[in-house]
Design an enzyme around this catalytic site. Structure first.
Site, PDB file in Angstrom:
ATOM      1  CG  ASP A 151      -9.871   2.077  -0.851  1.00 46.84           C
ATOM      2  OD1 ASP A 151      -8.894   1.745  -1.542  1.00 46.84           O
ATOM      3  OD2 ASP A 151      -9.810   2.216   0.383  1.00 46.84           O
TER       4      ASP A 151
ATOM      5  CG  ASP B 265      -2.353   0.462   0.864  1.00 49.10           C
ATOM      6  OD1 ASP B 265      -2.485   1.310  -0.029  1.00 49.10           O
ATOM      7  OD2 ASP B 265      -3.316  -0.011   1.501  1.00 49.10           O
TER       8      ASP B 265
END
Length: 430
Positions: free
Chosen positions: A213, A148
């Site tokens: 997201d 990430d």
């Protein structure tokens, strides 16, 4: 999210200079499960084992979903005195035994870390500990790493652009594979597309997130599909635009929207990671996930590239519209030409196209039509195709196979008559 769309020629030129990471793993998109969307930090060892058992009993392993992946929050908040990440002592008391048991069921396993100081949920990140953490993850028995992009170090510490930030772990994984003699990790970059990762991600990873997201609602799906419609050239063998996890069964989507979601992700050759509580999955959603005809396109061993729009439909071609993305898509496969017709409207729609609008269709030929959702052979298409009453936010997925010359004597001589001419120079009218 705003972005500048590169022209097709310029984008293709940039992509041509990037070679895919081909180290023997993840040549095709990864299929599996990820914990984040269904559980976020509410994970433990029992949940992972239960999930793997459910995937097997539901037949998901059998149709190709091979990965069971932990996301954030599995670790203690602090490293050991010697600098190692350790699993949460209560929730993951024996993480190696867990991966061994999941492997014994026939699956592979994935874990998560971050290229910054901390993970997005505040657990230890891997910056300046890349090889140490990669070795730890391998010793724990993991095969896949999602990486990430939170808690980025100050500029005077990192002294890297975003590419160099991810290269640190890519180099560590390559070193680990060389020194350990074990298969390389599947490396999934979660960079969110802010730095045109689809142009450089192939140097380092097997997939790369292209947007922020996902949410289980149509507007989120439409925005991701719209963004991806301009960067489909980024996907081929060993490198895949990651459109984020599958949101089927998490509420917020109609059944038709769920089908469109799965179809667009699969035919764009995105990784397919289920983000659903499998203990509550319905038979309808399970049926979508197990559509083997759609999965076969995603896992095509001969053709690695994604489908792409050949006409936008509602909007002029090459229009960016996060609410109403491109509607007419096609691409090659080992068994014929794949079409996706996406009704982005809020009402039923009849969708029509000339076959040769797709660059993968030959003029003067007729094509057998296979519907990849009804699993039926629907006759032969000559020159054009019409899908009637496609539901709101619904999808039609087709496989067209060459069935020989079209019947003689059809007028006009060209179905798409622009610049079509006789050998004496006379243009053919429509």
């Amino acid at each position: 999210m705003s972005f500048k769309v590169l022209g097709g020629v310029a984008l293709a030129s940039l992509l041509a200079s990037v070679t895919a990471l081909d180290n023997g793993v993840a040549r095709l998109p990864v299929l599996g499960y990820n914990t984040w969307n269904a559980y976020q930090c509410n994970i433990d060892q029992d949940l992972m084992l239960t999930t793997a058992k459910l995937m097997k009993s539901l037949g998901l392993l059998e149709v190709g979903y091979h990965y069971v992946n932990i996301d954030d929050c599995y670790a203690e908040k602090n490293r050991t005195a010697s600098g190692d990440i350790i699993p949460d002592k209560i929730r993951f008391p024996n993480i190696k035994a867990m991966t061994d048991e999941i492997h014994a069921m026939g699956f592979k396993t994935g874990i998560y870390s971050d290229s910054g100081w901390f993970t997005c949920a505040g657990y230890p990140g891997s910056f300046q500990n890349e090889l140490r953490d990669a070795t730890t993850f391998q010793n724990w028995g993991f095969d896949y790493l999602k990486y990430d992009n939170c808690y980025i170090p100050y500029d005077d510490i990192i002294r890297q652009g975003i590419v160099g930030k991810y290269q640190r772990m890519a180099d560590a994984l390559a070193t680990l594979a060389k020194t350990s003699g074990k298969p390389p990790f599947v490396f999934s970059l979660c960079e969110w597309g802010w730095s045109q990762v689809w142009l450089w991600g192939k140097n380092f990873g097997h997939s790369w997130r292209v947007t922020g997201d996902i949410a289980p609602e149509w507007n989120s799906l439409a925005a991701i599909i719209n963004f991806n419609s301009f960067i489909t050239q980024g996907t081929d063998f060993s490198g895949h635009n990651d459109m984020d996890m599958l949101q089927l069964g998490n509420g917020g989507l109609t059944f038709e929207e769920a089908k469109s979601h799965f179809t667009a992700w699969a035919l764009n050759k995105s990784p397919l990671l289920i983000g659903t509580n499998l203990s509550a999955i319905t038979s309808d959603i399970l049926g979508i996930l197990k559509n083997t005809e759609i999965l076969a396109i995603n896992q095509d061993p001969v053709v690695g590239q994604s489908i792409s729009p050949f006409r936008w439909g509602l909007n002029p071609d090459w229009t960016s519209n996060s609410s109403f993305p491109a509607q007419y898509w096609s691409g090659p496969s080992q068994n014929g030409t794949v079409f996706m017709l996406l009704n982005t409207l809020n009402e039923p729609s009849t969708m029509f196209f000339n076959l040769t609008e797709s660059p993968w269709i030959r003029a003067g030929r007729q094509y057998s039509v296979r519907d990849l959702w009804t699993h039926t052979n629907n006759g032969t298409a000559v020159r054009n195709f019409t899908a009637h009453n496609v539901p709101p936010h619904g999808v039609v997925a087709l496989l067209l196979k060459d069935a020989g010359d079209e019947p003689s004597g059809i007028f006009p001589a060209c179905s798409v008559w622009f610049q079509c001419a006789d050998k004496n120079g006379t243009h053919v009218g429509g």
